[in-house]
Design a protein around this motif. Structure first.
Motif, mmCIF file in Angstrom:
data_model
loop_
_atom_site.group_PDB
_atom_site.id
_atom_site.type_symbol
_atom_site.label_atom_id
_atom_site.label_comp_id
_atom_site.label_asym_id
_atom_site.label_seq_id
_atom_site.Cartn_x
_atom_site.Cartn_y
_atom_site.Cartn_z
ATOM 1 N N VAL A 84 41.739 8.883 56.937
ATOM 2 C CA VAL A 84 42.883 9.799 56.906
ATOM 3 C C VAL A 84 43.880 9.363 55.834
ATOM 4 O O VAL A 84 44.347 10.183 55.035
ATOM 5 N N TYR A 85 44.196 8.072 55.792
ATOM 6 C CA TYR A 85 45.132 7.548 54.794
ATOM 7 C C TYR A 85 44.620 7.815 53.379
ATOM 8 O O TYR A 85 45.372 8.258 52.507
ATOM 9 N N THR A 86 43.367 7.532 53.132
ATOM 10 C CA THR A 86 42.793 7.735 51.803
ATOM 11 C C THR A 86 42.835 9.207 51.419
ATOM 12 O O THR A 86 43.180 9.550 50.280
ATOM 13 N N LEU A 87 42.502 10.076 52.359
ATOM 14 C CA LEU A 87 42.543 11.509 52.064
ATOM 15 C C LEU A 87 43.966 11.990 51.786
ATOM 16 O O LEU A 87 44.186 12.820 50.905
ATOM 17 N N LEU A 88 44.935 11.456 52.526
ATOM 18 C CA LEU A 88 46.331 11.860 52.308
ATOM 19 C C LEU A 88 46.888 11.337 50.984
ATOM 20 O O LEU A 88 47.657 12.029 50.320
ATOM 21 N N THR A 89 46.529 10.108 50.610
ATOM 22 C CA THR A 89 47.098 9.517 49.393
ATOM 23 C C THR A 89 46.347 9.920 48.131
ATOM 24 O O THR A 89 46.960 10.125 47.092
ATOM 25 N N GLY A 133 43.633 12.375 48.170
ATOM 26 C CA GLY A 133 43.113 13.733 48.248
ATOM 27 C C GLY A 133 41.605 13.820 48.338
ATOM 28 O O GLY A 133 41.047 14.898 48.514
ATOM 29 N N THR A 134 40.933 12.694 48.229
ATOM 30 C CA THR A 134 39.477 12.677 48.271
ATOM 31 C C THR A 134 38.999 11.282 48.661
ATOM 32 O O THR A 134 39.757 10.323 48.589
#
Length: 189
Positions: free
Chosen positions: A47-52, A54-55
């Motif tokens: 989730v963190y990686t996707l939020l920061t 985007g992929t």
């Protein structure tokens, strides 16, 4: 300079959090609790990686996949050492990947710099755009690859032979030492 490299290795550093949690919980709780919390923290990492960013990049996908596979194997075999091999496997693959792409004249740190410029401070970004900066990133792609393989071997040995405390220390402090030594070697080359 080292801060820029640490930021560009975001996936590796974020992936340490579930490992630390596993080591602590495995020492004070039972294996199943440690594995469950590790999975939950890995999901939080996604989730963190996707939020920061985007992929999910290939490093994140490999790391997350390894967590799920090794947690499953550790649970099935009731063997905590299996999960403790995760950083050794990930670092070995990352190091080999960096070395191969170095010799294919596609240094991974240059690729990361181009793909995620927002992770690099503006002062460092202007340095890395110069010819000298590009050479430095190319050299660092190779030296960091070698350092990650060596770190993976040491962490793997530590995971098999030492308790959770020393495995965690070797994992975290060893990674920082590997990054610093690779950076120094890249500058010297």
């Amino acid at each position: 300079f080292i801060l820029s490299i640490v930021l560009s290795m975001n996936s590796l550093l974020i992936g340490i959090i579930p490992l630390i949690a596993f080591a602590i919980l495995d020492s004070y709780a039972n294996l199943n609790v440690a594995l469950l919390i590790t999975l939950l923290l890995t999901i939080a990492e996604v989730v963190y990686t996707l939020l920061t960013l985007g992929t999910l990049d290939s490093v994140s996908i490999l790391s997350i996949s390894l967590v799920f596979i090794l947690v499953g194997l550790s649970y099935k075999k009731k063997n905590r050492v299996i999960f403790k091999l995760k950083p050794a496997i990930l670092n070995g693959f990352m190091g080999l990947y960096m070395i191969i792409f170095h010799f294919l004249n596609r240094p991974i740190l240059i690729e990361i710099f181009k793909k995620y410029p927002q992770l690099i401070p503006s002062e460092s970004r202007s340095i890395f755009l110069t010819n000298h900066g590009q050479i430095l990133l190319k050299n660092l792609s190779f030296t960091l690859g070698v350092a990650l393989i060596l770190h993976g071997i040491i962490v793997g040995y530590s995971g098999v032979k030492h308790n959770n405390f020393w495995w965690t220390v070797v994992n975290i402090v060893g990674l920082l030492i590997a990054i610093i030594m690779a950076s120094l070697c890249a500058i010297i080359i």
